[in-house]
Design a protein around this motif. Structure first.
Motif, mmCIF file in Angstrom:
data_model
loop_
_atom_site.group_PDB
_atom_site.id
_atom_site.type_symbol
_atom_site.label_atom_id
_atom_site.label_comp_id
_atom_site.label_asym_id
_atom_site.label_seq_id
_atom_site.Cartn_x
_atom_site.Cartn_y
_atom_site.Cartn_z
ATOM 1 N N ALA A 33 -40.116 -27.194 11.156
ATOM 2 C CA ALA A 33 -39.812 -28.611 11.404
ATOM 3 C C ALA A 33 -39.494 -29.341 10.103
ATOM 4 N N PHE A 34 -40.268 -29.100 9.049
ATOM 5 C CA PHE A 34 -40.020 -29.760 7.766
ATOM 6 C C PHE A 34 -38.689 -29.302 7.173
ATOM 7 N N CYS A 35 -38.372 -28.020 7.303
ATOM 8 C CA CYS A 35 -37.078 -27.526 6.795
ATOM 9 C C CYS A 35 -35.919 -28.218 7.499
ATOM 10 N N LEU A 36 -36.000 -28.335 8.826
ATOM 11 C CA LEU A 36 -34.936 -29.000 9.578
ATOM 12 C C LEU A 36 -34.835 -30.477 9.204
ATOM 13 N N TYR A 37 -35.979 -31.106 8.944
ATOM 14 C CA TYR A 37 -35.987 -32.513 8.553
ATOM 15 C C TYR A 37 -35.258 -32.723 7.227
ATOM 16 N N LEU A 38 -35.507 -31.833 6.261
ATOM 17 C CA LEU A 38 -34.832 -31.959 4.971
ATOM 18 C C LEU A 38 -33.361 -31.574 5.073
ATOM 19 N N ILE A 39 -33.030 -30.633 5.951
ATOM 20 C CA ILE A 39 -31.620 -30.305 6.186
ATOM 21 C C ILE A 39 -30.884 -31.542 6.704
ATOM 22 N N TRP A 40 -31.532 -32.300 7.570
ATOM 23 C CA TRP A 40 -30.941 -33.541 8.095
ATOM 24 C C TRP A 40 -30.598 -34.494 6.955
ATOM 25 N N GLY A 41 -31.422 -34.520 5.919
ATOM 26 C CA GLY A 41 -31.210 -35.440 4.811
ATOM 27 C C GLY A 41 -30.097 -35.044 3.862
ATOM 28 N N THR A 42 -29.529 -33.836 4.014
ATOM 29 C CA THR A 42 -28.466 -33.409 3.092
ATOM 30 C C THR A 42 -27.116 -34.049 3.418
ATOM 31 N N GLY A 43 -26.939 -34.538 4.658
ATOM 32 C CA GLY A 43 -25.692 -35.221 5.007
ATOM 33 C C GLY A 43 -24.688 -34.328 5.724
ATOM 34 N N TRP A 44 -23.814 -34.953 6.500
ATOM 35 C CA TRP A 44 -22.915 -34.193 7.371
ATOM 36 C C TRP A 44 -21.880 -33.376 6.608
ATOM 37 N N THR A 45 -21.451 -33.849 5.446
ATOM 38 C CA THR A 45 -20.451 -33.070 4.706
ATOM 39 C C THR A 45 -21.033 -31.726 4.276
ATOM 40 N N THR A 46 -22.298 -31.724 3.886
ATOM 41 C CA THR A 46 -22.951 -30.464 3.512
ATOM 42 C C THR A 46 -23.150 -29.578 4.735
ATOM 43 N N TRP A 47 -23.440 -30.182 5.898
ATOM 44 C CA TRP A 47 -23.584 -29.391 7.123
ATOM 45 C C TRP A 47 -22.288 -28.646 7.435
ATOM 46 N N VAL A 48 -21.166 -29.352 7.304
ATOM 47 C CA VAL A 48 -19.868 -28.737 7.615
ATOM 48 C C VAL A 48 -19.580 -27.587 6.648
ATOM 49 N N GLN A 49 -19.816 -27.819 5.355
ATOM 50 C CA GLN A 49 -19.601 -26.762 4.367
ATOM 51 C C GLN A 49 -20.471 -25.545 4.666
ATOM 52 N N PHE A 50 -21.715 -25.798 5.040
ATOM 53 C CA PHE A 50 -22.637 -24.701 5.336
ATOM 54 C C PHE A 50 -22.221 -23.952 6.605
ATOM 55 N N ALA A 51 -21.751 -24.695 7.618
ATOM 56 C CA ALA A 51 -21.296 -24.057 8.848
ATOM 57 C C ALA A 51 -20.119 -23.119 8.572
ATOM 58 N N VAL A 52 -19.176 -23.575 7.756
ATOM 59 C CA VAL A 52 -18.036 -22.733 7.389
ATOM 60 C C VAL A 52 -18.523 -21.483 6.641
ATOM 61 N N PHE A 53 -19.494 -21.667 5.758
ATOM 62 C CA PHE A 53 -20.057 -20.543 5.002
ATOM 63 C C PHE A 53 -20.707 -19.526 5.947
ATOM 64 N N LEU A 54 -21.442 -19.991 6.967
ATOM 65 C CA LEU A 54 -22.084 -19.092 7.922
ATOM 66 C C LEU A 54 -21.053 -18.330 8.754
ATOM 67 N N VAL A 55 -20.016 -19.015 9.174
ATOM 68 C CA VAL A 55 -18.961 -18.355 9.941
ATOM 69 C C VAL A 55 -18.318 -17.245 9.113
ATOM 70 N N ALA A 56 -18.064 -17.524 7.836
ATOM 71 C CA ALA A 56 -17.500 -16.497 6.950
ATOM 72 C C ALA A 56 -18.445 -15.297 6.861
ATOM 73 N N GLY A 57 -19.757 -15.548 6.776
ATOM 74 C CA GLY A 57 -20.728 -14.457 6.723
ATOM 75 C C GLY A 57 -20.731 -13.633 7.989
ATOM 76 N N ALA A 58 -20.629 -14.294 9.145
ATOM 77 C CA ALA A 58 -20.592 -13.583 10.422
ATOM 78 C C ALA A 58 -19.365 -12.684 10.510
ATOM 79 N N VAL A 59 -18.245 -13.156 9.984
ATOM 80 C CA VAL A 59 -17.010 -12.360 9.988
ATOM 81 C C VAL A 59 -17.164 -11.138 9.085
ATOM 82 N N VAL A 60 -17.739 -11.316 7.904
ATOM 83 C CA VAL A 60 -17.947 -10.184 6.986
ATOM 84 C C VAL A 60 -18.850 -9.135 7.626
ATOM 85 N N TYR A 61 -19.913 -9.579 8.299
ATOM 86 C CA TYR A 61 -20.804 -8.620 8.963
ATOM 87 C C TYR A 61 -20.068 -7.865 10.070
ATOM 88 N N ALA A 62 -19.288 -8.587 10.886
ATOM 89 C CA ALA A 62 -18.583 -7.952 11.997
ATOM 90 C C ALA A 62 -17.538 -6.955 11.507
#
Length: 522
Positions: A421-450
């Motif tokens: 819960a605390f981790c998610l709370y601090l993730i919320w505080g990083t801002g939406w632009t960081t969320w988008v960058q991180f989402a793109v990074f995760l998608v790239a990781g999923a592609v590399v694994y596949a």
């Protein structure tokens, strides 16, 4: 879901012997110094001013909020690190509890926590190097060679230099690296204590008002930034194959490091705000030097602080680069990334090629990326990993109820749930632009694994073995009591033999009290 049991992870890594070419040379004191060396650096010497800009004098509360998140997660790391003492850290913990796909994405996120954070820390090193040069000889590196593009420069040359120096030391051997880190850890703690002693002479309570100008939103945002100052304590678990008596020393070192660093950070933050108003501290890249110069009315004190910062930040680069190479070595051992990362030099007992690849790749963002960009990505990647680790300790208890550990998470399962819960709370505080960058990074990781990792996994290529799903949802039956074969995780595998003095190191566990926190058990 492909899952690799703790016993198999330990057996393949040689963590209970001398395995895979690595040598057990680090004792508890060196491990604590390594942890402090990995934590205390750019976050407090450079990032403090960014947190103050968001939270004002309430930055002390921001540091405490970030500390609570780390403490809750540290409990999970301590239990997992004691039960599975291998160099893969969070990646290996996820592999044993949540499966190969999640483990790969955790390893992918660890590129942010270790590799990108090394780049972020190296960026801050150049700022204090200029302060030191100015104090000693009245000269600074030109902006074109000490700032990234967009901040008045062309390339951050000092950031590249410190990464190369760290790589040179790491390839020489873990004994030399541990000694250097221990010396640097002692130096930077002494420098921060000196800063507090000087700053408190000019302390005035008037600087604490208004205490929280941006209210709870500012405190939350400040905590998300302050969290960067704590990144690195989990690097202790990446030393699982090079620590004497790891099942005892890893959880003990984690707890000692978090305690030392939290106390130190709160004292430094309070001293800084008390000596100079929040408006004057905010957004100053070398705020601690500025404060000491103003208090002493001289550049000598600021030069000493700058020297401490140069040493401190260099030790963080050294420690996090070490952690990154060990994570990649574990992933390579499992076949999820190329085998070059698992090769260990017989001469130095270090992954030489791995180290130089890491230095070369992450020197690029260090040279050209602004500090705030890499800090935000590092923070959200680390928080995501820590949330997974809290979930992993729940998975460990459920999947391997008979597995022994020298440390047990207190107030289970409340602590890991609160940690998530605390981790998610601090993730919320990083801002939406960081969320988008991180989402793109995760998608790239999923592609590399596949595309690469899934088909080359050694677990998938090997015959079905006890302790792994081998692609099926075998669940606890495959790993718990009743599993067939010597690698099953029943009482015989996870009981006294796994924790005997002979298993961990020649020093044994019998001479030391067990670090078992009161809990309700699994």
């Amino acid at each position: 879901m492909r899952i690799k049991s703790p016993d198999r992870l330990v057996a393949e890594s040689g963590a209970d012997t001398e395995g895979h070419g690595l040598q057990r040379t680090m004792g508890l004191f060196q491990l604590v110094c390594f942890g402090v060396g990995a934590i205390v650096g750019t976050g407090i010497f450079v990032g403090l001013s960014d947190s103050v800009a968001e939270a004002g004098p309430a930055v002390v509360v921001s540091f405490m909020l970030a500390a609570v998140t780390c403490i809750l997660t540290a409990f999970a790391f301590a239990e997992l690190g004691s039960a599975i003492p291998v160099s893969g850290s969070s990646y290996s913990f996820a592999y044993a509890t949540l499966g190969e796909r999640v483990a790969f994405l955790v390893g992918w996120c660890l590129l942010l926590e270790y590799g990108v954070s090394a780049a972020a820390v190296a960026v801050g090193w150049g700022q204090y190097l200029n302060e030191l040069l100015n104090s000693l000889v009245g000269w600074q590196l030109p902006a074109a060679l000490s700032n990234p593009p967009g901040e008045g420069g062309v390339v951050n040359l000092p950031a590249v230099v410190v990464m190369v120096l760290a790589a040179l030391l790491l390839v020489r051997g873990i004994r030399e690296s541990a000694r250097a880190t221990a010396v640097m850890a002692v130096v930077k703690i002494a420098i921060l204590i000196l800063f507090c002693a000087v700053a408190y002479t000019a302390y005035t309570s008037d600087n604490l008002s208004p205490f929280s100008p941006h209210h709870m939103a500012g405190i939350t945002s400040g905590a998300s930034l302050a969290f960067f100052s704590y990144i690195g304590f989990d690097a202790i678990t990446t030393a699982g194959e090079e620590v004497k008596n790891p099942r005892r020393n890893i959880p003990l070192a984690i707890m000692i490091c978090i305690g030392i660093v939290t106390l130190l950070y709160c004292l430094v933050a309070l001293a800084a705000i008390g000596a100079m108003s929040a408006d004057d501290v905010a957004d100053k890249p070398a705020a601690l030097t500025l404060i000491v110069n103003q208090v002493t009315d001289s550049t000598v004190g600021g030069g000493v602080i700058a020297l401490g910062a140069v040493v401190a930040i260099a030790s963080v680069v050294l420690a996090v680069m070490y952690g990154q190479t060990r994570i990649l070595m574990s992933m390579s051992r499992d076949g999820l990334i190329p085998r070059v990362f698992e090769r260990v030099s017989p001469k130095t007992s270090t992954p030489v090629a791995n180290t130089w690849i890491v230095a070369a790749v992450f020197a690029v963002p260090a040279a050209i990326a602004p500090l705030d960009v890499v800090m935000n990505l590092t923070t959200i990647g680390t928080l995501a990993v820590m949330a997974v680790v809290n979930i992993a300790v729940i998975g460990l208890r459920r999947r391997y109820p008979g597995l022994k550990s020298k440390f047990r998470v207190p107030l289970y399962p409340v602590s890991p749930v609160l940690g998530v819960a605390f981790c998610l709370y601090l993730i919320w505080g990083t801002g939406w632009t960081t969320w988008v960058q991180f989402a793109v990074f995760l998608v790239a990781g999923a592609v590399v694994y596949a595309v690469y990792g899934r088909s080359r996994s050694r677990l998938a290529a090997s015959p079905a073995t006890p302790g792994s799903d081998g692609g099926s949802a075998a669940g606890p039956e495959a790993d718990g009591p009743g599993g067939d074969g010597p690698e099953a995780d029943g009482p015989e595998a996870a009981g006294p033999e796994a924790d005997s003095p002979e298993a961990d190191s020649p020093e044994g566990d019998s001479a030391s009290p067990e670090l078992v926190s009161s809990s309700k058990g699994a």
